[in-house]
Design an enzyme around this catalytic site. Structure first.
Site, mmCIF file in Angstrom:
data_model
loop_
_atom_site.group_PDB
_atom_site.id
_atom_site.type_symbol
_atom_site.label_atom_id
_atom_site.label_comp_id
_atom_site.label_asym_id
_atom_site.label_seq_id
_atom_site.Cartn_x
_atom_site.Cartn_y
_atom_site.Cartn_z
ATOM 1 N N ASP A 1 42.902 39.012 36.204
ATOM 2 C CA ASP A 1 42.646 40.426 35.936
ATOM 3 C C ASP A 1 42.068 40.637 34.537
ATOM 4 O O ASP A 1 41.089 41.365 34.346
ATOM 5 C CB ASP A 1 43.943 41.238 36.072
ATOM 6 C CG ASP A 1 44.636 40.999 37.400
ATOM 7 O OD1 ASP A 1 43.995 40.466 38.323
ATOM 8 O OD2 ASP A 1 45.832 41.337 37.510
ATOM 9 N N HIS B 1 45.370 34.803 44.996
ATOM 10 C CA HIS B 1 46.462 33.975 44.461
ATOM 11 C C HIS B 1 46.029 32.550 44.085
ATOM 12 O O HIS B 1 46.857 31.654 43.974
ATOM 13 C CB HIS B 1 47.640 33.917 45.456
ATOM 14 C CG HIS B 1 48.321 35.247 45.620
ATOM 15 N ND1 HIS B 1 49.483 35.576 44.963
ATOM 16 C CD2 HIS B 1 47.974 36.344 46.337
ATOM 17 C CE1 HIS B 1 49.843 36.815 45.291
ATOM 18 N NE2 HIS B 1 48.934 37.301 46.123
ATOM 19 N N THR B 2 44.751 32.362 43.911
ATOM 20 C CA THR B 2 44.281 31.036 43.500
ATOM 21 C C THR B 2 44.353 30.868 41.983
ATOM 22 O O THR B 2 44.352 29.740 41.495
ATOM 23 C CB THR B 2 42.828 30.816 43.951
ATOM 24 O OG1 THR B 2 42.084 31.977 43.587
ATOM 25 C CG2 THR B 2 42.736 30.618 45.463
ATOM 26 N N TYR C 1 55.814 38.149 44.381
ATOM 27 C CA TYR C 1 54.788 37.430 43.619
ATOM 28 C C TYR C 1 55.378 36.128 43.058
ATOM 29 O O TYR C 1 54.796 35.050 43.190
ATOM 30 C CB TYR C 1 54.256 38.333 42.503
ATOM 31 C CG TYR C 1 53.038 37.791 41.785
ATOM 32 C CD1 TYR C 1 51.758 38.001 42.300
ATOM 33 C CD2 TYR C 1 53.169 37.073 40.598
ATOM 34 C CE1 TYR C 1 50.638 37.513 41.650
ATOM 35 C CE2 TYR C 1 52.058 36.584 39.933
ATOM 36 C CZ TYR C 1 50.799 36.810 40.458
ATOM 37 O OH TYR C 1 49.695 36.315 39.806
ATOM 38 N N GLY D 1 46.138 47.523 43.039
ATOM 39 C CA GLY D 1 45.582 46.183 43.179
ATOM 40 C C GLY D 1 44.179 46.038 42.608
ATOM 41 O O GLY D 1 43.485 45.062 42.894
ATOM 42 N N LEU D 2 43.738 47.007 41.798
ATOM 43 C CA LEU D 2 42.415 46.896 41.163
ATOM 44 C C LEU D 2 42.541 46.706 39.652
ATOM 45 O O LEU D 2 41.601 46.956 38.896
ATOM 46 C CB LEU D 2 41.559 48.142 41.458
ATOM 47 C CG LEU D 2 41.258 48.455 42.928
ATOM 48 C CD1 LEU D 2 40.398 49.706 43.035
ATOM 49 C CD2 LEU D 2 40.570 47.285 43.620
ATOM 50 N N SER D 3 43.717 46.297 39.206
ATOM 51 C CA SER D 3 43.940 45.951 37.799
ATOM 52 C C SER D 3 43.830 47.122 36.828
ATOM 53 O O SER D 3 43.198 47.022 35.778
ATOM 54 C CB SER D 3 42.978 44.848 37.349
ATOM 55 O OG SER D 3 43.270 43.666 38.012
ATOM 56 N N SER D 4 44.472 48.230 37.172
ATOM 57 C CA SER D 4 44.518 49.327 36.200
ATOM 58 C C SER D 4 45.236 48.862 34.936
ATOM 59 O O SER D 4 44.850 49.226 33.821
ATOM 60 C CB SER D 4 45.210 50.552 36.792
ATOM 61 O OG SER D 4 46.530 50.233 37.180
ATOM 62 N N SER D 5 46.255 48.034 35.082
ATOM 63 C CA SER D 5 47.002 47.610 33.888
ATOM 64 C C SER D 5 46.165 46.678 33.012
ATOM 65 O O SER D 5 46.139 46.837 31.789
ATOM 66 C CB SER D 5 48.328 46.962 34.267
ATOM 67 O OG SER D 5 48.167 46.075 35.336
HETATM 68 C C1 GLA Z 1 47.595 39.967 40.676
HETATM 69 C C2 GLA Z 1 47.757 39.075 39.452
HETATM 70 C C3 GLA Z 1 46.569 38.106 39.335
HETATM 71 C C4 GLA Z 1 46.337 37.359 40.646
HETATM 72 C C5 GLA Z 1 46.295 38.328 41.818
HETATM 73 C C6 GLA Z 1 46.233 37.624 43.144
HETATM 74 O O1 GLA Z 1 46.493 40.810 40.511
HETATM 75 O O2 GLA Z 1 47.836 39.861 38.296
HETATM 76 O O3 GLA Z 1 46.792 37.216 38.272
HETATM 77 O O4 GLA Z 1 47.314 36.369 40.831
HETATM 78 O O5 GLA Z 1 47.428 39.175 41.835
HETATM 79 O O6 GLA Z 1 45.043 36.904 43.267
#
Ligand code: GLA
Length: 392
Positions: free
Chosen positions: A175, A38-39, A224, A127-131
């Protein structure tokens, strides 16, 4: 399944669906953030890795004005006219495709009609950015078919815009940047204010092992947005420190200690986590360079404890997984990945003990939760591009 087999399978499925062979092949990786939860939306730093779980798209041009996309592993299909891309809004993955097409068109790039087929290996909603990998693959596909070239950073920002403005998820840049500017063989230390990065060599004797809690992950709730809002609230007060404070990135722990009473306890906890987490990103880079395993352990532990106690993004399944990872053979460090609230976590594991780690962590987690986890090592992978780049 090796990559050549995967390509054959997609090719066969494409021909069966569309009656022609695909002429264009693109791919984009998922990512795992090694430090820096979340940085990104606090204009801070993240250490991220683009991974060999990815999204491929095969495509062939069409003669009319339509784009039609199906998926081998996701329900539903996507169909739109290039003359009115958002005419019909979809609910699920097709919106990422439409979103990217819409943003690129609004920026003046031509959208080429095509038939396309998606095949993804990034766990969905894990949480591995499939999108983001689907967005990035779509952007590369449209670039290839349209005969234009997008500068990589511009592509990442366009994909983020698609997610913010069309899908409606107010994510940071992490992501999309990772999927497009990631590199094989090193981690990326991303500066989310200046949108620049440096590569950090990942220790050769460590592996990253993904531990998917497989517990339902609910990020569609307000969590979020609430975390973002708390950080912004903190900044509004902490601006008193100096006019140079525009984001939590500009605040030190000493500053926070001095101003903490002016913040509500919740906002103070959120700010403390982000400020400490930013520092940990640089500390992890130093630990990698010196191959300092004690530091990797300590930083990972502090990151998880902060995520649990200060940012409050852990859930019982994550607490159970962290206990299972920490007790498994070969573990060096363990922490959360992505936004939290379930999904995947990660462990740094001694390269010679990956199998023992997986067996140990999986059995303890399953025994304590009655949920069967998915635990697998990942390798670094190059950022989004043509499939042939990884087939070589
Ligand atoms: C999700 C969001 C990112 C980031 C992370 C947390 O993946 O899409 O932009 O904020 O959470 O680090």
């Amino acid at each position: 399944m090796d990559l050549a087999q995967r390509k054959r399978k997609i090719h066969e499925s494409f021909e069966a669906r569309y009656g022609v062979a695909p002429s264009c092949w693109v791919r984009a990786p998922g990512r795992v953030d090694l430090m820096g939860s979340h940085t990104d939306y606090n204009e801070g730093f993240v250490m991220t890795l683009s991974i060999d779980r990815d999204t491929w798209i095969a495509a062939a041009p069409r003669q009319d004005d339509r784009v039609h996309v199906e998926s081998m592993n996701l329900e539903g299909e996507c169909e739109f006219s290039t003359r009115d891309i958002l005419h019909q809004r979809s609910e699920h993955w097709p919106m990422y495709v439409q979103g990217v097409a819409h943003v690129l068109q609004s920026e003046g790039f031509p959208i080429s009609p095509c038939d396309a087929l998606v095949h993804g290996t990034v766990p969905v909603r894990g949480g591995l950015s499939s999108s983001a990998s689907l967005e990035a693959a779509t952007a590369v596909l449209l670039e290839e078919l349209g005969g234009f070239q997008l500068e990589k950073l511009r592509m990442a920002v366009a994909c983020q815009r698609a997610e913010n403005e069309v899908v409606g998820m107010n994510c940071g840049i992490l992501d999309q940047y990772s999927s497009i500017l990631g590199a094989s063989d090193s981690a990326v230390l991303l500066d989310c204010r200046h949108l620049t990065h440096e590569y950090v060599q990942f220790p050769a004797d460590l592996r990253v092992v993904i531990c998917n809690t497989c517990a339902p992950r609910q990020l569609t709730g307000s969590e979020y947005g609430d975390r973002r809002a708390a950080c912004e609230q903190g900044v509004r007060v902490l601006k008193e420190i100096s006019e140079t404070v525009v984001a939590l990135r500009d605040v030190t722990i000493d500053d926070l200690d001095r101003y903490e009473q002016k913040l509500s306890p919740v906002v103070a906890r959120r700010c403390r986590f982000i400020i400490e987490e930013n520092d940990r990103v640089h500390a992890l880079a130093a630990a990698f360079l010196q191959n300092d395993r004690d530091a990797v352990e300590r930083l990972s532990r502090q990151s998880f404890e902060g995520a649990r106690d200060l940012y409050e993004i852990s859930v019982p399944a994550m607490d159970a997984m962290i206990a299972a990872m920490r007790n498994a053979t070969g573990v060096v460090g363990a922490r959360q990945a992505g936004a939290g609230f379930g999904g995947c976590m990660l462990a740094f594991v001694d390269a010679d003990q990956v199998e023992d780690f997986i067996a140990g962590a999986a059995s303890v987690y399953e025994k304590n939760t009655q949920i069967v986890p998915q635990i697998f090592p990942v390798e670094t992978a190059p950022g989004a591009g043509r499939v042939e780049e990884v087939l070589r």
